[in-house]
Design a protein around this motif. Sequence first.
Motif, PDB file in Angstrom:
ATOM      1  N   LYS A 340     -10.761  -1.706 -40.543  1.00  0.00           N
ATOM      2  CA  LYS A 340     -11.323  -0.532 -39.881  1.00  0.00           C
ATOM      3  C   LYS A 340     -10.461   0.697 -40.116  1.00  0.00           C
ATOM      4  O   LYS A 340     -10.967   1.804 -40.339  1.00  0.00           O
ATOM      5  CB  LYS A 340     -11.462  -0.802 -38.388  1.00  0.00           C
ATOM      6  N   GLU A 344     -11.792   4.025 -42.232  1.00  0.00           N
ATOM      7  CA  GLU A 344     -11.784   5.338 -41.598  1.00  0.00           C
ATOM      8  C   GLU A 344     -10.971   6.330 -42.425  1.00  0.00           C
ATOM      9  O   GLU A 344     -11.350   7.500 -42.570  1.00  0.00           O
ATOM     10  CB  GLU A 344     -11.220   5.219 -40.177  1.00  0.00           C
ATOM     11  N   ARG A 347     -13.121   7.469 -45.212  1.00  0.00           N
ATOM     12  CA  ARG A 347     -14.115   8.472 -44.799  1.00  0.00           C
ATOM     13  C   ARG A 347     -13.498   9.850 -44.653  1.00  0.00           C
ATOM     14  O   ARG A 347     -14.112  10.861 -45.010  1.00  0.00           O
ATOM     15  CB  ARG A 347     -14.757   8.045 -43.482  1.00  0.00           C
TER      16      ARG A 347
END
Length: 798
Positions: A340, A344, A347
Motif C-alpha cells: 500500500k 501510494e 500515485r
Amino acid sequence: MAGSTHNTYSRSPIPSTTSYDSSSVSSATSPRPGPYEGGLMGASPRLMNAQHPQHINMPSGLPGHASFQNTYGSAATSPGPPGMESMASTSSSGTPGASGGQMSSANMSAQKRAYRQRRKDPSCDACRERKVKCDATETTSCSECSSRNVKCQFTKETNRRMSSIKQVQDLEKQIAQVKRENSQLRSMIREGEMDIDSEGPQQMQIQLPEIGSHPKRRQRPPPPQELSRVRSNIRNFGRGIFKPPAPYRQIGSQAHFNPPRPDLPPKHMADHLLGSYYASVHMIIPILHWPTFEGEYEAVYKAGSLHGVPPVWSSLFFSVLAVGVLFSTEPSIHRPNKGKEYIETSRMLIDMWNDEFVIDHARAAILTSVFLTEMNLKSAAWTWLASAVRIAQDIGLHCETGPWPMIEGEMRRRVWWGIYVWDRHMSLELGRPLLIEDADCDVSLPAAIDDHYIHDAGMMVPSGVSPLTNFILPIIHVVRSVSQLIKTLKSPMISPSTLQTFDTHFSSCMAAFPPSCQLTAHEPLDPRMLAPVCHLMNARLILHRHNLTTSCPPEVRGNAMEQCIRAALDSTNLVARAMASSTPSNPSTPPFGPTTNATTCTHIWRCTLFLLFGGHFDAALTCIRASASIATLRDVNVACGRNVAFFLGVLIEKRRAGGLVGSKGYRGEREMDEELMAYVSGDLQASPENSWIWTGSETGMNIVGSSGAANIGASPTLLGGGREEGTNVLTDVEARDWGGWERVEYLVGVLAREQGGYVQPVHARYGSGSSGGGMGFDRNQNQDRSRGNERMSITNII
C-alpha cells in the motif's frame, strides 16, 4: 330515390379484401390499366383543386337504375372535370348557350380532351361494377355508396395504380421501414453476429479467431508525394487545434511537474521484490523489457537517488515494487501494508492533469489496476484499467504503426496486449462491458520469444535455449474469444451448438499451453503456471454456468450443472498437482499460497461450490485445502471461505430436513431447490443482466431500512480502512465469524455423515466420453492420481 343517407363506412386508406353487398359483376370486363407513369408520388389520381360534388337527389317516381342506362350517351352525364357537367346540362335544357350541334370544333376538342382526362379519375368498386359515375373524393364516399349504405372502397386491380395519396404515403413508409430492417439484418449477417437456429432460440453466430492468427491489418491511405513541407506546416499551425497521430507526435519534457522524490528502498529488498514481480505478473503480462528496466534500475541505485529520473519512471518503479510485495514469499516483508505504501508513492509521482502521455504512464496505470485487484478493490481496479486503456489508445498502442526500433516496436505490442488481456479478464470476472473493441485494434501478436533475446539489432535466441518462458501468447488465444463469449452471455439461453463451438475452441487453446499444463499430465505442476491456465478454466466454467438462469428450462439447467461440475473437477486436478509440487523436498519450487493470485482464489471458490453441490467431497476438500494454504494472503480468499462455510450450513440444514441436497442423487431430481441454485451460481448474481434474485428487491436508500440489509460499515478504501491483516471489504467481525478453514473442513465431514456415507468412485457421466464437449481428460485416472497420503480424506474427517 330518396335523399342520400349518411354513410357509416368511411373510405379506408388501406385496401380491403371484404366484398361489398351489391350485384356481382366480373372485374374482368373492366378496362386494364395502362402503364404506370411516375413514382409512388409521381401523379395525383385526381385533380386536387376540385370541389366536392353534391349528392344527386333522384325523383321518387323513377326506378333507381333508370338514369344509368346509356351512361355516356349525352353530354349531361359526361364525366368531365368540374364545371363541364353544368355547361352540358345548361345547353341541353334550352338555357342560353351553344347547343350540341352548334358547338365549335375547338370546344369539342377541349371537351374530348377533358373527357379523356376525366377517365383517369378512379371509380370505387361499386360504381365500377355497376358502370355508373363515381363522385367520391379523398375524404367522402360517393353518392351511390352513400345512398345504398355500403362501404366505398377501391380494391380492384384496375384501380390499384389510382390509389389515394394517403395510401401511397403509407406504402412509402412501409417500404422505407423494410429497407432499414433489411439493411440492419444484412449488416449483422455480414459481421457474423447472428445465426438463426430453427431448432432453438436465436443465437449469434460465433466467429472465434484461429489460434495464432493476427488481427486483420487495416488499410491506410498512401501519401501522394513528398510532403515534408506540409507536415512541418501542419505541426506548426495546427498546434493548439489538434494533435498529429501518436507515432508522429512530439512529446514535451514535462518539466512543469517536479514532485519531491521519495527515498529508495534498501537494495536487497528491491532486488527481492523485483524477482517476485518477475516470477508472477511478468510471466502473464510481460509489459517491461526486462534487460532495459534492470539497466535503468541499476543506474538509479548507482546514483543513489531518483533525482534526475523522470517522475513517470519513478511511478512505474514503485508500482512494480508494490505488486512484488503481494507475491513475495519472504515472511519479513510486511504484506500488504508495504505494498500500500509503495502504490501510494507511485500515485503521488503521476501528474493527474497531464495531457501528454508516454508508454510508462500506461504501464504504471495497468500495474495499479493489478495491485487493486489483488487487494479486492475491484471497482477501483476497474477505474484504473480504464485509465490504462485510454492512455494506450491516446499514444496509439492499439494501431500497428512504424517502423519502430526493434525493442520499442515489440514492447508497444506487449504493453497493448497486456492491457487487452487485463481488460478481458476483468470484464469476464465482474460481468462488466468491454473497454476495448476488437475492431479498433490491428496490432500484431507479440513475438514468441523472451524479452532477454530482443535487441535493437534483432531477435537472437541461443541454441538449445527455450525461446519463451512467459504465458502471454497462450493467454491471448483464450481472451480473444472473450468478446464473443460476453455477447453470447447476453442471450437468455446458450444453445448446445454454441456451447460445443466454445468447448472446441477452449480445447485448442489448452493445446497451446506447455505439456505440463495439460489435463492428461501426471507430474506435479509449478504453482506459478496455475494462474495462466485459470484464465481458460474460468472462461469454460462461466460459459456453462450461464444456463443455470431461470430463463432456461429444467433439462437445460440440469445439463449446465453437470458441465459446471465437470469443469470444476478438471480444475481440481490442476490444483492438486500444483499443491503436490510445493513440498519441503523441492525448495526450487515456490510455495502454493503466495504465488496464487486473486483470480485463482475466486475460481477455486466457484469450483468448491459446484463440487459440494454435486457431492464430490474429496475434490471439494482439495479445493478447500488449497484455499486454506492461501489463507489471508489474498483478501478475497477470506470472503470466499466465509461464503463456503455459509453454503455448507445450508446444505446440512436441508439434508437434515430430509432432502437429497449435497449428494449425487439430488441432481437426478426433477425439481431443484431454487435457493440452492442461487447460492451455487455464486457471483452470477452480480450480473445486472443475468442475475434473477434481485427482481422486486429494495433499491437505493430503501435498502438501509429493509430487514435483510447488513451493516457493511464504512466504504472500503486502500488506506483508510480494513483490518490490520489486510482485508479491505470485510469488517473484523465478518472476517472471524465463519470459523476459518478448519471449520469448513469439519462441516464437509458433517455433510458427508448426514448423507449416510460417501460414494468414492466418480459418476460415469463425468468421464472423458461424456457429451457436451470437454478437454479429453480421463476422470477416473485423475481421481487415482489426486489421492495422496497428504490429503485429508472424508473418512478421516468423520
